[in-house]
Design an enzyme around this catalytic site. Structure first.
Site, PDB file in Angstrom:
ATOM      1  N   ASP A  45       1.080  -1.373   0.228  1.00  0.00           N
ATOM      2  CA  ASP A  45      -0.013  -0.018   0.224  1.00  0.00           C
ATOM      3  C   ASP A  45       1.160   1.149   0.402  1.00  0.00           C
ATOM      4  O   ASP A  45       1.459   1.558   0.762  1.00  0.00           O
ATOM      5  CB  ASP A  45      -1.035   0.600   1.395  1.00  0.00           C
TER       6      ASP A  45
ATOM      7  N   ASP B 102      -3.118   7.418  -3.316  1.00  0.00           N
ATOM      8  CA  ASP B 102      -2.859   6.030  -2.457  1.00  0.00           C
ATOM      9  C   ASP B 102      -3.865   4.908  -3.293  1.00  0.00           C
ATOM     10  O   ASP B 102      -4.831   4.684  -3.906  1.00  0.00           O
ATOM     11  CB  ASP B 102      -4.013   6.423  -1.607  1.00  0.00           C
TER      12      ASP B 102
ATOM     13  N   HIS C 180     -11.855   6.667   1.959  1.00  0.00           N
ATOM     14  CA  HIS C 180     -11.910   7.649   2.422  1.00  0.00           C
ATOM     15  C   HIS C 180     -11.705   8.790   1.280  1.00  0.00           C
ATOM     16  O   HIS C 180     -10.847   8.794   0.497  1.00  0.00           O
ATOM     17  CB  HIS C 180     -10.968   7.585   3.205  1.00  0.00           C
TER      18      HIS C 180
ATOM     19  N   HIS D  19      -7.115  11.130   4.905  1.00  0.00           N
ATOM     20  CA  HIS D  19      -8.485  10.461   5.644  1.00  0.00           C
ATOM     21  C   HIS D  19      -9.196  12.005   6.086  1.00  0.00           C
ATOM     22  O   HIS D  19      -9.307  12.618   7.295  1.00  0.00           O
ATOM     23  CB  HIS D  19      -8.697   9.935   7.011  1.00  0.00           C
TER      24      HIS D  19
ATOM     25  N   GLU E  78     -11.188   1.274  -1.101  1.00  0.00           N
ATOM     26  CA  GLU E  78     -10.372  -0.230  -0.819  1.00  0.00           C
ATOM     27  C   GLU E  78     -10.642  -1.317  -0.059  1.00  0.00           C
ATOM     28  O   GLU E  78     -10.786  -0.862   1.154  1.00  0.00           O
ATOM     29  CB  GLU E  78      -9.085   0.698  -0.368  1.00  0.00           C
TER      30      GLU E  78
ATOM     31  N   GLU F  79      -6.686  -1.484  -4.307  1.00  0.00           N
ATOM     32  CA  GLU F  79      -7.050   0.522  -4.022  1.00  0.00           C
ATOM     33  C   GLU F  79      -7.004   1.323  -5.289  1.00  0.00           C
ATOM     34  O   GLU F  79      -4.854   0.933  -5.602  1.00  0.00           O
ATOM     35  CB  GLU F  79      -6.525   1.252  -2.394  1.00  0.00           C
TER      36      GLU F  79
HETATM   37 MN    MN Z   1      -3.446   2.989   0.425  1.00  0.00          MN
HETATM   38 MN    MN Z   2      -6.557   5.106   1.367  1.00  0.00          MN
END
Ligand code: MN
Ligand code: MN
Length: 299
Positions: free
Chosen positions: A88, A99, A160, A168, A193, A284
């Site tokens: 990640d 992200d 998010h 976030h 995600e 994600e």
């Molecule tokens: Mn992530």
């Molecule tokens: Mn994330």
């Protein structure tokens, strides 16, 4: 709705591209015997070398760990055959974020359906992410698609919204239909995600995952610790960081981080472990919601 100028759009796209490149670089490195630390460092340096900064330490979470582990610089832990690996990674460019995450299996093919389950949930969710749709509806699509494969979504992890310098921010995108009527709007930057598991479908806090953040400011009497803390505040502000990053300017950082932690000025994130120790997969992407057309910035 908020408007994005050309600079913001450029930065969002670059952050997305660097995140995706780092993700693919990481994927290509994950092999039996390779150290987690080497993969994390290569991914982060790819972002730095191309004009971005990591938005958070690269998370490398194995098997029943869903998220929030990063290796320390002295760690010798290496990938093993059969490991189910979540990578990640996020990049920021002038505070604008990307992200993205992927799941790789080391040397075996036991968990391909589980990997597909989170990927399929993500694909369907991204197709739905348009102006006016509720986040509960998106979560319901993820939930149903994962359950159809015989697995369970992880109910207490969610996607998010992201804003500048804020990973976030604003709304959450659940991995189940939680009944939320909050609507996705044009120009929102969302990380979606899905996590899938053969366990119970929940995570709980495990031990520390080596990821830190500044918790509060407070005077420190220990001169060495004070100097170290000042540097941390300057380098990382309120964003997550890790020992590997401190190691670049302080060779006693493991010890000094413990001192700061004892004084309550930094906190650590616990790793998130599946409650029945089920295997966990994650997929994600970051999407920029358009009017009718949604752009995947981390494709
Ligand atoms: Mn992530
Ligand atoms: Mn994330």
């Amino acid at each position: 709705m908020y408007l994005l100028d050309d600079h913001a759009l450029d930065c969002i796209r670059k952050a997305g591209r660097l995140s995706a490149e780092a993700r693919e670089l990481g994927r290509s490195m994950v092999t039996n015997g390779v150290k987690l630390r080497d993969v994390a460092e290569r991914m982060e340096f790819h972002i730095i070398d191309h004009g971005g900064r990591p938005a958070f330490p690269v998370n490398i979470s194995l098997n029943d760990t869903a998220a929030h582990f990063t290796p320390n610089s002295a760690d010798c832990i290496a990938f093993d055959n059969g490991d189910l690996v979540k990578l990640d990674v996020g990049a920021q460019v002038d505070g604008y974020l990307g992200d993205t995450a992927t799941t790789v299996e080391v040397g075996t093919r036991n968990w391909q359906p589980l990997i597909m389950a989170s990927e399929r949930g993500l694909e369907l969710a991204m197709e739905m992410a348009k102006d006016g749709i509720s986040v509960g509806t998106i979560g319901g699509v993820i939930e149903r698609s994962i359950k159809e494969t015989g697995y369970r979504p992880v109910v207490n992890l969610s996607g998010h919204e992201m804003k500048r310098y804020n990973l976030h921010a604003g709304l959450s995108v659940p991995n189940i239909d939680d009944g939320s009527l909050t609507k996705v709007r044009e120009n929102m930057l969302l990380a979606i995600e899905p996590f899938a598991t053969n366990g119970q479908g929940q995570v709980s806090n495990g031990k520390s995952g080596n990821i830190y953040r500044v918790l509060r400011d407070r005077p420190l009497r220990d001169e060495e610790a004070k100097k170290f803390f000042d540097r941390i505040k300057e380098e990382f502000t309120t964003l997550p960081f890790c020992e590997r990053w401190c190691d670049r300017f302080e060779n006693n950082s493991i010890h000094l981080l413990k001192v700061l932690h004892r004084h309550g000025v930094v906190s650590t994130y616990p790793v998130l472990v599946e409650t029945q120790n089920g295997m966990v997969s994650q997929a994600e992407h970051t999407v920029l919601v358009g009017n009718g057309r949604t752009e995947i910035t981390t494709a």
